[in-house]
Design a protein around this motif. Structure first.
Motif, PDB file in Angstrom:
ATOM      1  N   VAL A 177      -4.231  -8.497   4.592  1.00 55.09           N
ATOM      2  CA  VAL A 177      -3.863  -7.126   4.530  1.00 55.09           C
ATOM      3  C   VAL A 177      -2.103  -7.113   4.592  1.00 55.09           C
ATOM      4  O   VAL A 177      -1.370  -6.207   4.278  1.00 55.09           O
ATOM      5  CB  VAL A 177      -4.293  -6.440   5.532  1.00 55.09           C
ATOM      6  CG1 VAL A 177      -3.720  -6.660   7.061  1.00 55.09           C
ATOM      7  CG2 VAL A 177      -4.144  -4.566   5.545  1.00 55.09           C
ATOM      8  N   ASP A 178      -1.716  -8.347   4.876  1.00 58.65           N
ATOM      9  CA  ASP A 178      -0.140  -8.472   5.346  1.00 58.65           C
ATOM     10  C   ASP A 178       0.408  -8.519   3.649  1.00 58.65           C
ATOM     11  O   ASP A 178      -0.261  -8.894   2.789  1.00 58.65           O
ATOM     12  CB  ASP A 178       0.117  -9.774   5.957  1.00 58.65           C
ATOM     13  CG  ASP A 178      -0.261  -9.633   7.424  1.00 58.65           C
ATOM     14  OD1 ASP A 178      -0.147  -8.376   8.003  1.00 58.65           O
ATOM     15  OD2 ASP A 178      -0.647 -10.606   7.999  1.00 58.65           O
ATOM     16  N   VAL A 235       2.239  -5.753   6.111  1.00 59.79           N
ATOM     17  CA  VAL A 235       1.946  -4.316   6.437  1.00 59.79           C
ATOM     18  C   VAL A 235       3.479  -3.784   6.638  1.00 59.79           C
ATOM     19  O   VAL A 235       4.078  -3.980   7.618  1.00 59.79           O
ATOM     20  CB  VAL A 235       1.121  -3.935   7.585  1.00 59.79           C
ATOM     21  CG1 VAL A 235       1.102  -2.513   8.107  1.00 59.79           C
ATOM     22  CG2 VAL A 235      -0.051  -4.605   7.366  1.00 59.79           C
ATOM     23  N   TRP A 280       0.121   0.131   3.696  1.00 59.83           N
ATOM     24  CA  TRP A 280      -0.414  -1.054   2.802  1.00 59.83           C
ATOM     25  C   TRP A 280      -0.346  -1.103   1.285  1.00 59.83           C
ATOM     26  O   TRP A 280      -1.294  -1.251   0.459  1.00 59.83           O
ATOM     27  CB  TRP A 280      -1.885  -0.447   3.104  1.00 59.83           C
ATOM     28  CG  TRP A 280      -2.570  -1.192   4.441  1.00 59.83           C
ATOM     29  CD1 TRP A 280      -1.938  -1.476   5.678  1.00 59.83           C
ATOM     30  CD2 TRP A 280      -3.744  -0.957   4.748  1.00 59.83           C
ATOM     31  NE1 TRP A 280      -2.691  -1.779   6.810  1.00 59.83           N
ATOM     32  CE2 TRP A 280      -3.954  -1.300   6.072  1.00 59.83           C
ATOM     33  CE3 TRP A 280      -5.022  -0.686   4.384  1.00 59.83           C
ATOM     34  CZ2 TRP A 280      -5.141  -1.697   6.946  1.00 59.83           C
ATOM     35  CZ3 TRP A 280      -6.303  -0.573   5.021  1.00 59.83           C
ATOM     36  CH2 TRP A 280      -6.344  -0.864   6.448  1.00 59.83           C
ATOM     37  N   TYR A 330      -1.379  -4.575  -0.132  1.00 64.22           N
ATOM     38  CA  TYR A 330      -2.896  -4.448  -0.049  1.00 64.22           C
ATOM     39  C   TYR A 330      -3.566  -3.590  -1.105  1.00 64.22           C
ATOM     40  O   TYR A 330      -4.347  -4.144  -1.622  1.00 64.22           O
ATOM     41  CB  TYR A 330      -3.327  -4.176   1.533  1.00 64.22           C
ATOM     42  CG  TYR A 330      -4.895  -4.673   1.727  1.00 64.22           C
ATOM     43  CD1 TYR A 330      -5.217  -5.863   1.556  1.00 64.22           C
ATOM     44  CD2 TYR A 330      -5.705  -3.670   2.138  1.00 64.22           C
ATOM     45  CE1 TYR A 330      -6.635  -5.972   1.676  1.00 64.22           C
ATOM     46  CE2 TYR A 330      -7.087  -3.928   2.480  1.00 64.22           C
ATOM     47  CZ  TYR A 330      -7.520  -5.274   2.298  1.00 64.22           C
ATOM     48  OH  TYR A 330      -9.019  -5.659   2.442  1.00 64.22           O
ATOM     49  N   GLN A 387      -9.380  -6.654  11.527  1.00 60.72           N
ATOM     50  CA  GLN A 387      -9.188  -5.503  12.025  1.00 60.72           C
ATOM     51  C   GLN A 387      -8.455  -5.924  13.600  1.00 60.72           C
ATOM     52  O   GLN A 387      -7.578  -4.761  13.852  1.00 60.72           O
ATOM     53  CB  GLN A 387     -10.862  -4.872  12.361  1.00 60.72           C
ATOM     54  CG  GLN A 387     -11.424  -4.171  11.373  1.00 60.72           C
ATOM     55  CD  GLN A 387     -10.730  -3.136  10.611  1.00 60.72           C
ATOM     56  OE1 GLN A 387     -10.138  -2.498  11.535  1.00 60.72           O
ATOM     57  NE2 GLN A 387     -10.449  -3.194   9.331  1.00 60.72           N
ATOM     58  N   ILE A 426      -5.075  -5.786  12.492  1.00 61.15           N
ATOM     59  CA  ILE A 426      -4.735  -4.401  11.944  1.00 61.15           C
ATOM     60  C   ILE A 426      -4.285  -3.395  13.271  1.00 61.15           C
ATOM     61  O   ILE A 426      -3.371  -2.657  13.248  1.00 61.15           O
ATOM     62  CB  ILE A 426      -5.850  -3.536  11.116  1.00 61.15           C
ATOM     63  CG1 ILE A 426      -5.713  -4.216   9.869  1.00 61.15           C
ATOM     64  CG2 ILE A 426      -5.551  -2.022  10.955  1.00 61.15           C
ATOM     65  CD1 ILE A 426      -7.094  -3.739   8.862  1.00 61.15           C
ATOM     66  N   ARG A 427      -5.059  -3.741  14.212  1.00 63.91           N
ATOM     67  CA  ARG A 427      -4.671  -2.708  15.474  1.00 63.91           C
ATOM     68  C   ARG A 427      -3.615  -3.091  16.020  1.00 63.91           C
ATOM     69  O   ARG A 427      -3.045  -2.402  16.948  1.00 63.91           O
ATOM     70  CB  ARG A 427      -6.011  -2.725  16.409  1.00 63.91           C
ATOM     71  CG  ARG A 427      -7.134  -2.165  15.736  1.00 63.91           C
ATOM     72  CD  ARG A 427      -8.169  -2.096  16.975  1.00 63.91           C
ATOM     73  NE  ARG A 427      -8.941  -3.250  17.439  1.00 63.91           N
ATOM     74  CZ  ARG A 427      -9.958  -3.979  17.098  1.00 63.91           C
ATOM     75  NH1 ARG A 427     -10.524  -3.402  15.813  1.00 63.91           N
ATOM     76  NH2 ARG A 427     -10.358  -4.961  17.440  1.00 63.91           N
ATOM     77  N   SER A 448      -0.740  -3.720  14.515  1.00 66.12           N
ATOM     78  CA  SER A 448       0.027  -2.955  13.579  1.00 66.12           C
ATOM     79  C   SER A 448       1.158  -2.317  14.518  1.00 66.12           C
ATOM     80  O   SER A 448       0.897  -1.481  15.308  1.00 66.12           O
ATOM     81  CB  SER A 448      -0.175  -2.490  12.407  1.00 66.12           C
ATOM     82  OG  SER A 448      -1.104  -3.486  11.497  1.00 66.12           O
ATOM     83  N   PHE A 497       2.798   1.526   9.948  1.00 68.00           N
ATOM     84  CA  PHE A 497       1.275   1.503   9.699  1.00 68.00           C
ATOM     85  C   PHE A 497       0.812   2.766  10.403  1.00 68.00           C
ATOM     86  O   PHE A 497       0.488   2.791  11.399  1.00 68.00           O
ATOM     87  CB  PHE A 497       0.451   0.375   9.764  1.00 68.00           C
ATOM     88  CG  PHE A 497      -1.069   0.900   9.556  1.00 68.00           C
ATOM     89  CD1 PHE A 497      -1.351   1.322   8.176  1.00 68.00           C
ATOM     90  CD2 PHE A 497      -2.082   0.596  10.427  1.00 68.00           C
ATOM     91  CE1 PHE A 497      -2.762   1.532   8.051  1.00 68.00           C
ATOM     92  CE2 PHE A 497      -3.454   0.725  10.012  1.00 68.00           C
ATOM     93  CZ  PHE A 497      -3.882   1.290   8.718  1.00 68.00           C
ATOM     94  N   LEU A 548      -2.376   3.682  12.230  1.00 67.97           N
ATOM     95  CA  LEU A 548      -3.030   2.966  13.230  1.00 67.97           C
ATOM     96  C   LEU A 548      -3.915   3.466  14.190  1.00 67.97           C
ATOM     97  O   LEU A 548      -5.089   2.912  14.366  1.00 67.97           O
ATOM     98  CB  LEU A 548      -1.799   2.330  13.942  1.00 67.97           C
ATOM     99  CG  LEU A 548      -2.198   1.575  15.049  1.00 67.97           C
ATOM    100  CD1 LEU A 548      -2.882   0.204  14.902  1.00 67.97           C
ATOM    101  CD2 LEU A 548      -0.810   1.047  16.019  1.00 67.97           C
TER     102      LEU A 548
END
Length: 250
Positions: free
Chosen positions: A93-94, A96, A154, A157, A193, A196-197, A199, A204, A207
């Motif tokens: 996903v990076d 971000v 994103w 991504y 995930q 992501i959390r 971030s 983002f 979030l």
């Protein structure tokens, strides 16, 4: 599995990829995994159960390494399976960042190399290596809803997964004897995930939604999603819908 199957799974050292590899092995498939890390526990399970597993360590974000690996795959593929399966699962996903902050060319290039370039290179090697064989050929490219809907923060991504969707459509049009699907797996409880959390909400804005999904138990278990994907891959109608979502199936 009813057919003798040889399967290649990328990003299989953890998360969804690991669950897919385990599910395939348990079903009797011969499995080759391509990942940055070696999963010693999976290897031990395979040896104890008598499963056919080969793990290759490779950073598919490195274009040269991905190309070498694709060539190795093409040269070493066995010729005696009834079904050949490629699951391009590896992804990141990076970076971000908001669009105005996307100023790291190396990070952007590595993300597209992993999310898109490796899919193309490995699919090309797979198609060449299996050409002319009397066997089913199926390709699953793990996509994302982010490729079909804009997600602030994103941009890379979203763009990469949109590219995977369109590439899959082109590959399917060029190879009518091969079944393709670009499959969104839903939101899964994986290391991605967790990342992501972690971030920065400045980068983002969405979030809070992912934090809430985790705290309320809405994230799907990797093994459950993998089982659904593998059931779908074995169906006669697999690939009828090229741009698809596993949540459309039982």
């Amino acid at each position: 599995m009813s057919l003798s199957t040889y399967a290649i799974v990328t990003g299989a050292s953890r998360g969804l990829g690991l669950a897919l590899a385990q599910g395939l092995l348990q079903a009797g498939a011969r499995v080759l995994t391509l990942s940055r890390g070696h999963n010693a526990e999976l290897q031990a399970q395979a040896e104890q159960a008598g499963w056919s597993l080969q793990q290759i360590q490779v950073d598919l974000a490195d274009a040269a390494a991905a190309q070498r690996c694709a060539a190795q795959l093409a040269d070493s593929l066995p010729r005696d399976a009834q079904r050949y399966l490629l699951i391009n699962n590896a992804g990141t996903v990076d970076p971000v960042r908001a669009a105005a902050g996307l100023d790291d060319a190396a990070a952007i290039g590595a993300a597209f190399g992993l999310n898109v370039g490796s899919v193309m290179l490995l699919s090309a090697a797979f198609l060449r290596a299996t050409s002319g064989l009397e066997a089913e050929r199926r390709v699953v490219n793990i996509s994302s809803g982010a490729g079909r809907n804009p997600v602030p923060g994103w941009a890379v991504y979203c763009a990469a997964k949109a590219a995977v969707d369109r590439y899959t459509q082109v590959a399917a049009a060029e190879n009518p004897d091969v079944r393709f699907a670009s499959l969104a797996p839903g939101v899964i409880d994986t290391a991605m995930q967790v990342h992501i959390r972690d971030s920065d909400p400045t980068d983002f804005p969405g979030l809070a939604r992912f934090v809430d999904m985790h705290s309320s138990g809405q994230l799907a278990a990797p093994a459950a999603v993998a089982a659904k994907i593998l059931r779908y891959v074995g169906r006669d109608d697999f690939g009828t819908t090229i741009i698809d979502d596993i949540r459309n199936y039982d």
